[in-house]
Design an enzyme around this catalytic site. Structure first.
Site, PDB file in Angstrom:
ATOM      1  N   LYS A  15       0.686  -1.282   0.021  1.00  0.00           N
ATOM      2  CA  LYS A  15       0.040   0.088   0.133  1.00  0.00           C
ATOM      3  C   LYS A  15       0.858   1.174  -0.088  1.00  0.00           C
ATOM      4  O   LYS A  15       0.542   2.161  -0.858  1.00  0.00           O
ATOM      5  CB  LYS A  15      -0.966   0.136   1.299  1.00  0.00           C
ATOM      6  CG  LYS A  15      -1.754  -1.215   1.261  1.00  0.00           C
ATOM      7  CD  LYS A  15      -2.949  -1.011   2.424  1.00  0.00           C
ATOM      8  CE  LYS A  15      -2.146  -0.901   3.969  1.00  0.00           C
ATOM      9  NZ  LYS A  15      -1.590  -2.398   4.117  1.00  0.00           N
ATOM     10  N   ARG A  88      -9.707   0.471   8.754  1.00  0.00           N
ATOM     11  CA  ARG A  88      -9.229  -0.695   8.959  1.00  0.00           C
ATOM     12  C   ARG A  88     -10.200  -1.440   9.640  1.00  0.00           C
ATOM     13  O   ARG A  88      -9.899  -2.565  10.069  1.00  0.00           O
ATOM     14  CB  ARG A  88      -7.978  -0.597   9.893  1.00  0.00           C
ATOM     15  CG  ARG A  88      -6.781  -1.116   9.195  1.00  0.00           C
ATOM     16  CD  ARG A  88      -5.650  -0.882  10.351  1.00  0.00           C
ATOM     17  NE  ARG A  88      -4.269  -1.512  10.066  1.00  0.00           N
ATOM     18  CZ  ARG A  88      -3.479  -0.754   9.429  1.00  0.00           C
ATOM     19  NH1 ARG A  88      -3.469   0.218   8.821  1.00  0.00           N
ATOM     20  NH2 ARG A  88      -2.134  -1.535   9.154  1.00  0.00           N
ATOM     21  N   ARG A 127      12.162  -5.899   4.726  1.00  0.00           N
ATOM     22  CA  ARG A 127      12.125  -4.554   5.054  1.00  0.00           C
ATOM     23  C   ARG A 127      12.938  -4.117   6.236  1.00  0.00           C
ATOM     24  O   ARG A 127      13.525  -3.200   6.304  1.00  0.00           O
ATOM     25  CB  ARG A 127      10.749  -3.968   5.260  1.00  0.00           C
ATOM     26  CG  ARG A 127      10.373  -2.587   5.454  1.00  0.00           C
ATOM     27  CD  ARG A 127       8.916  -2.312   5.169  1.00  0.00           C
ATOM     28  NE  ARG A 127       7.771  -2.494   6.229  1.00  0.00           N
ATOM     29  CZ  ARG A 127       6.620  -2.339   6.275  1.00  0.00           C
ATOM     30  NH1 ARG A 127       6.235  -1.977   5.068  1.00  0.00           N
ATOM     31  NH2 ARG A 127       5.755  -2.676   7.319  1.00  0.00           N
ATOM     32  N   ARG A 139      11.367  -0.735  12.186  1.00  0.00           N
ATOM     33  CA  ARG A 139       9.880  -0.523  12.927  1.00  0.00           C
ATOM     34  C   ARG A 139       9.864  -1.325  13.902  1.00  0.00           C
ATOM     35  O   ARG A 139       9.807  -2.669  13.642  1.00  0.00           O
ATOM     36  CB  ARG A 139       8.865  -0.453  11.740  1.00  0.00           C
ATOM     37  CG  ARG A 139       8.585   0.632  11.064  1.00  0.00           C
ATOM     38  CD  ARG A 139       7.427   0.463  10.042  1.00  0.00           C
ATOM     39  NE  ARG A 139       6.314  -0.185  10.608  1.00  0.00           N
ATOM     40  CZ  ARG A 139       5.240  -0.398   9.591  1.00  0.00           C
ATOM     41  NH1 ARG A 139       5.071   0.165   8.362  1.00  0.00           N
ATOM     42  NH2 ARG A 139       4.156  -1.077  10.215  1.00  0.00           N
ATOM     43  N   ARG A 150      -0.412  -8.771  13.656  1.00  0.00           N
ATOM     44  CA  ARG A 150      -1.086  -7.602  12.535  1.00  0.00           C
ATOM     45  C   ARG A 150      -2.040  -8.491  11.475  1.00  0.00           C
ATOM     46  O   ARG A 150      -3.058  -7.898  10.957  1.00  0.00           O
ATOM     47  CB  ARG A 150       0.146  -7.108  11.980  1.00  0.00           C
ATOM     48  CG  ARG A 150       0.577  -5.878  12.873  1.00  0.00           C
ATOM     49  CD  ARG A 150       2.075  -5.566  12.301  1.00  0.00           C
ATOM     50  NE  ARG A 150       2.365  -4.988  11.194  1.00  0.00           N
ATOM     51  CZ  ARG A 150       3.367  -4.919  10.465  1.00  0.00           C
ATOM     52  NH1 ARG A 150       4.559  -5.339  10.993  1.00  0.00           N
ATOM     53  NH2 ARG A 150       3.686  -4.395   9.441  1.00  0.00           N
TER      54      ARG A 150
HETATM   55  P1  ADP Z   1       1.099  -2.126   8.191  1.00  0.00           P
HETATM   56  O1  ADP Z   1      -0.057  -1.871   7.228  1.00  0.00           O
HETATM   57  O2  ADP Z   1       2.318  -2.299   7.406  1.00  0.00           O
HETATM   58  O3  ADP Z   1       0.887  -3.023   9.253  1.00  0.00           O
HETATM   59  P2  ADP Z   1       0.678   0.652   8.930  1.00  0.00           P
HETATM   60  O4  ADP Z   1       1.856   1.713   8.828  1.00  0.00           O
HETATM   61  O5  ADP Z   1      -0.252   0.968   8.156  1.00  0.00           O
HETATM   62  O6  ADP Z   1       1.536  -0.731   8.850  1.00  0.00           O
HETATM   63  O7  ADP Z   1       0.226   0.628  10.225  1.00  0.00           O
HETATM   64  C1  ADP Z   1       0.987   0.205  11.410  1.00  0.00           C
HETATM   65  C2  ADP Z   1       0.303   0.026  12.771  1.00  0.00           C
HETATM   66  O8  ADP Z   1      -0.441   1.569  13.064  1.00  0.00           O
HETATM   67  C3  ADP Z   1      -0.927  -0.812  12.934  1.00  0.00           C
HETATM   68  O9  ADP Z   1      -0.534  -2.217  13.221  1.00  0.00           O
HETATM   69  C4  ADP Z   1      -1.946  -0.402  14.059  1.00  0.00           C
HETATM   70  O10 ADP Z   1      -1.191  -0.656  15.254  1.00  0.00           O
HETATM   71  C5  ADP Z   1      -1.645   1.034  13.729  1.00  0.00           C
HETATM   72  N1  ADP Z   1      -2.858   1.660  12.637  1.00  0.00           N
HETATM   73  C6  ADP Z   1      -2.717   2.257  11.514  1.00  0.00           C
HETATM   74  N2  ADP Z   1      -3.607   2.627  10.902  1.00  0.00           N
HETATM   75  C7  ADP Z   1      -4.613   2.003  11.945  1.00  0.00           C
HETATM   76  C8  ADP Z   1      -6.162   2.286  11.945  1.00  0.00           C
HETATM   77  N3  ADP Z   1      -6.766   2.676  10.506  1.00  0.00           N
HETATM   78  N4  ADP Z   1      -6.864   1.696  12.928  1.00  0.00           N
HETATM   79  C9  ADP Z   1      -6.193   1.409  13.896  1.00  0.00           C
HETATM   80  N5  ADP Z   1      -4.866   1.242  13.887  1.00  0.00           N
HETATM   81  C10 ADP Z   1      -4.035   1.749  13.070  1.00  0.00           C
END
Ligand code: ADP
Length: 192
Positions: A15, A88, A127, A139, A150
């Site tokens: 994404k 999400r 990564r 990260r 996740r």
């Molecule tokens: P990835 O999709 O690679 O896991 P992101 O950078 O999108 O990583 O998100 C990292 C973390 O941030 C998620 O695992 C969650 O803890 C939090 N997060 C991000 N976006 C949301 C969301 N829309 N709702 C709830 N938690 C979120």
């Protein structure tokens, strides 16, 4: 007229990579809740402290917090948004629909990056290794244990959005296993 799209898919689906391409090629505006939360964490705000632990474990931050972040960005105006990592949950999807209506905008498509779990593990571990080799920070959630959480959060809480957007006639699937340019091409075809 500029369009707004959602990028859907599990962690590691690409994404962020595709969002960066769209910013570069079309001047769209990336709204990544993950990036916003990491910024909050880095700036040491009260909210940042609260979310740091949740994120490191790979769990979802509360709907209230992320909806608040998105609401703030949308209040600043503009269009041509790429929603990356948001919504999400179904509650977030409903909140986004309401916010779009309030601001007189709409979602053009929800693009699902279709991948398989094995590739996700490889990409995320890769990564982390790349960052380490380059002396960049890794990260906190890019490890095998968090990744499991996740992925589970994705299947339990986020994947219902595929049905949700399908029902709204907005779902478009792309092959997330294709190379980066090919995926970008498939997304371009949806936007044009
Ligand atoms: P990835 O999709 O690679 O896991 P992101 O950078 O999108 O990583 O998100 C990292 C973390 O941030 C998620 O695992 C969650 O803890 C939090 N997060 C991000 N976006 C949301 C969301 N829309 N709702 C709830 N938690 C979120």
């Amino acid at each position: 007229m500029s369009v707004n799209i959602i990028l859907l898919g599990p962690p590691g689906a690409g994404k962020g990579t595709q969002a960066a391409r769209l910013v570069e090629a079309r001047g769209m505006v990336q709204l990544s809740t993950g990036d916003m939360l990491r910024e909050a964490q880095a700036s040491g705000t009260e909210m940042g402290k609260i979310v740091a632990d949740v994120m490191a474990k790979g769990q979802l931050v509360t709907d209230e917090i992320v909806i608040g972040l998105i609401r703030e960005k949308l209040a600043q105006g503009g269009s041509g948004f790429i929603f990356d990592g948001f919504p999400r949950t179904l509650a977030q999807a409903d909140a986004l629909a309401a916010l779009m209506e309030e601001t007189g905008q709409s979602i053009h498509a929800a693009v699902e990056l279709q991948v398989n779990d094995e590739i996700l593990v490889d990409r995320i571990v890769g990564r982390a290794e790349q960052a380490r080799a380059a002396g960049q920070p890794v990260r906190a959630d890019d490890n095998a244990e968090s990744l499991k959480t996740r992925l589970m959060a994705y299947y339990k809480q986020t994947s219902p959005l595929i049905g949700y957007y399908h029902a709204k006639g907005l779902l478009r699937g792309v092959d997330g296993l294709a190379d980066i340019d090919a995926v970008a091409g498939q997304i371009a075809a949806i936007l044009d």
